[in-house]
Enzyme design. Structure first.
Site, mmCIF file in Angstrom:
data_model
loop_
_atom_site.group_PDB
_atom_site.id
_atom_site.type_symbol
_atom_site.label_atom_id
_atom_site.label_comp_id
_atom_site.label_asym_id
_atom_site.label_seq_id
_atom_site.Cartn_x
_atom_site.Cartn_y
_atom_site.Cartn_z
ATOM 1 N N LYS A 36 0.833 -1.206 0.000
ATOM 2 C CA LYS A 36 0.000 0.000 0.000
ATOM 3 C C LYS A 36 0.874 1.264 0.000
ATOM 4 O O LYS A 36 0.632 2.191 -0.779
ATOM 5 C CB LYS A 36 -0.931 -0.035 1.234
ATOM 6 C CG LYS A 36 -1.884 1.135 1.344
ATOM 7 C CD LYS A 36 -3.090 0.766 2.202
ATOM 8 C CE LYS A 36 -2.821 0.778 3.692
ATOM 9 N NZ LYS A 36 -2.525 2.123 4.240
ATOM 10 N N ARG A 138 -8.834 12.155 12.223
ATOM 11 C CA ARG A 138 -7.425 11.839 12.474
ATOM 12 C C ARG A 138 -6.580 13.110 12.427
ATOM 13 O O ARG A 138 -6.859 14.022 11.660
ATOM 14 C CB ARG A 138 -6.943 10.795 11.448
ATOM 15 C CG ARG A 138 -7.688 9.478 11.638
ATOM 16 C CD ARG A 138 -7.248 8.426 10.655
ATOM 17 N NE ARG A 138 -5.857 8.075 10.822
ATOM 18 C CZ ARG A 138 -5.178 7.302 9.972
ATOM 19 N NH1 ARG A 138 -5.771 6.838 8.898
ATOM 20 N NH2 ARG A 138 -3.919 7.017 10.197
ATOM 21 N N ASP A 333 1.649 -1.314 11.712
ATOM 22 C CA ASP A 333 0.367 -1.763 11.156
ATOM 23 C C ASP A 333 0.075 -3.231 11.469
ATOM 24 O O ASP A 333 -1.028 -3.715 11.200
ATOM 25 C CB ASP A 333 0.349 -1.546 9.642
ATOM 26 C CG ASP A 333 0.344 -0.064 9.290
ATOM 27 O OD1 ASP A 333 -0.083 0.748 10.134
ATOM 28 O OD2 ASP A 333 0.776 0.280 8.180
ATOM 29 N N LYS A 360 -5.038 5.670 14.402
ATOM 30 C CA LYS A 360 -5.056 5.001 13.093
ATOM 31 C C LYS A 360 -6.497 5.013 12.566
ATOM 32 O O LYS A 360 -7.314 5.804 13.010
ATOM 33 C CB LYS A 360 -4.494 3.582 13.227
ATOM 34 C CG LYS A 360 -3.011 3.561 13.573
ATOM 35 C CD LYS A 360 -2.173 4.111 12.440
ATOM 36 C CE LYS A 360 -0.699 4.147 12.775
ATOM 37 N NZ LYS A 360 0.088 4.852 11.768
#
Ligand code: S3P
Length: 447
Positions: A36, A138, A333, A360
């Site tokens: 990604k 965020r 992650d 996140k």
């Protein structure tokens, strides 16, 4: 009864997972979709470079689609997205067009934060930027503040904190920024902003975060100086970028779900092919090794500047461990799926220094504690970490992804190793980074 069945429920997908009483093993070989982080960067650098960029292996998840959508709105010609080969006709640095619409970064923090670095220095253009419900909560001040130090003109909701936001592009000046957080998004945003300035823009981070931007910027022709002793990187502006061929390796963050699943499900053996093993991303392999996982890299190679390997994983008895500090940015992650590994391991696992998980796609510390807790896991939540008491058999339950892709996939793997049925609500979140996840799960699972 089928192992997996997917139903639509109130505009969302509800996945039922029914592991057979004798358990599930995962066998065979698979490929995970493109990385990604590298996919976003390839699209962005392609759009601002001079000439043609060819991208092979792009992730076709929702997040890179958001990036492509935004840069098309600014005049970049990006061919129809596919994972074989796409072509980006770059506009050249400083040549993005003022879009006639709001730039929507969707769920993608990387799209919004990296793009802001480019918009801020795009003279004489006005941009408005927004995102989905999650992204609009965020923190954006982590990039807005240093960009403002460079002279950027940015206005954001709630006193400069959140999207939607507006940017009036202007000539930026170089700075040396000492970032309080080890964030590749902050670092990359400022490197991109530094491309159009006259002089040296330096970012120093407290620990090394993923270095895909540094590698790709250099491959496109930017001049960087990297000081690994102080975790500092300098871009010498103004830069000139030339389009390149980028081959995107498989995403280790996606591979991590299979590495943990095959480790905890007895009788499993999987070959996960073509996985990026950039050392700034392999904290998950180090922690799993410490937990006693049986994972062997095979066929290691370098593909357009990024190290790649096939990873063979066999099931094994895991044991709990403690990790924190400098390794956190290198596995940030993977913490949701490492928490699942911890729940299936003997003994206690402690995850420290992970406060970043609270900002996140969801508050991942709270999400892990609440959703794994519903399955019977003993998880204690701290401000900046978790303690998980492993070895307690989990029971299927009704759980929710909280619209967070990595929580959705981590819960699905936990469900495979649990007794009884699990219902996973809002399972479609997985498509942000891994649209084929449940289809691949159906293929490699042996009842
Ligand atoms: C990313 C950096 C990380 C990571 C995110 C992707 C990137 O975020 O969590 O999924 O591509 O630069 P932070 O920079 O906020 O740690």
């Amino acid at each position: 009864m089928a192992l997996l069945s997917l139903n639509n429920y109130q505009f969302h997908q509800r996945l039922t997972i029914n592991p057979p009483a004798q358990g599930v093993a995962l066998t065979g070989r698979l490929r995970v979709p493109g990385d990604k982080s590298i996919s976003h960067r390839a699209l962005m650098l392609g759009a601002i470079a001079t000439g043609e960029t060819i991208i092979e292996g792009l992730l076709l998840g929702e997040d890179p689609r958001s990036t492509a959508h935004c840069f098309r709105a600014m005049g970049a010609q990006i061919s129809e997205l596919n994972s074989e080969k796409i072509i980006v006709q770059g506009r050249g640095l400083g040549q993005l067009q003022e879009p006639s619409t709001v730039l929507d970064a969707g769920n993608s923090g990387t799209t919004m934060r990296l793009m802001l670095g480019l918009l801020a220095g795009q003279r004489d253009c006005l941009f408005t930027v927004t995102g989905d419900d999650s992204l609009r909560q965020r923190p954006m001040s982590r990039v807005i503040q240093p960009l403002q130090q460079m002279g950027a003109k940015i206005w954001a909701r709630n006193n400069g904190k959140f999207a939607p936001l507006a940017v009036q592009g202007s000539q930026l000046k170089p700075i040396h920024y000492h970032s309080p957080i080890a964030s590749a998004q902050v670092k990359s945003c400022l490197l991109l902003a530094g491309l159009t300035t006259e002089g040296d823009t330096t970012i120093t981070e407290p620990a090394l975060s993923r270095d895909h931007s540094e590698r790709m910027l250099q491959a496109f022709g930017a001049k960087l100086t990297i000081d690994s002793a102080t975790h500092s990187v300098t871009v010498h502006g103004p830069a000139h970028l030339t389009g390149q061929r980028v081959v995107v390796p498989g995403d280790i963050s996606s591979a991590a779900f299979w590495l943990v699943a095959a480790s905890i499900l007895p009788g499993s053996e999987l070959l996960v092919e073509n996985v990026g093993i950039n050392p700034t991303r392999t904290g998950v392999l180090e922690v799993l090794a410490q937990m006693g996982a049986d994972i062997t890299p095979e066929n290691e190679r370098l593909v357009t500047g990024e190290p790649v390997a096939d990873l063979r994983v066999r099931s094994s008895r895991l044991r709990g461990c403690t990790f924190g500090g400098e390794i956190i940015p290198r596995l940030i992650d993977e913490i949701p799926i490492l928490a699942v590994a911890a729940a299936f391991a003997e003994g206690t696992t402690r995850i420290e220094d992970a406060a970043e998980l609270r900002v996140k796609e969801s508050d991942r510390l709270a999400a892990i504690a609440s959703e794994l807790g519903k399955m019977g896991a003993k998880v204690t939540e701290f401000d900046d970490g978790l303690e998980i008491q492993g070895g307690i058999p989990l029971q299927g339950a009704e759980v929710d992804s909280l619209t967070d892709h990595r929580i959705a996939m981590a819960l699905a793997i936990a469900a495979l190793g649990s007794g009884g049925q699990t219902i996973l609500n809002r399972a479609e979140a997985a498509a942000i980074s891994y649209p084929e996840f449940f289809a691949t799960l159906g293929e490699v699972a042996q009842g």
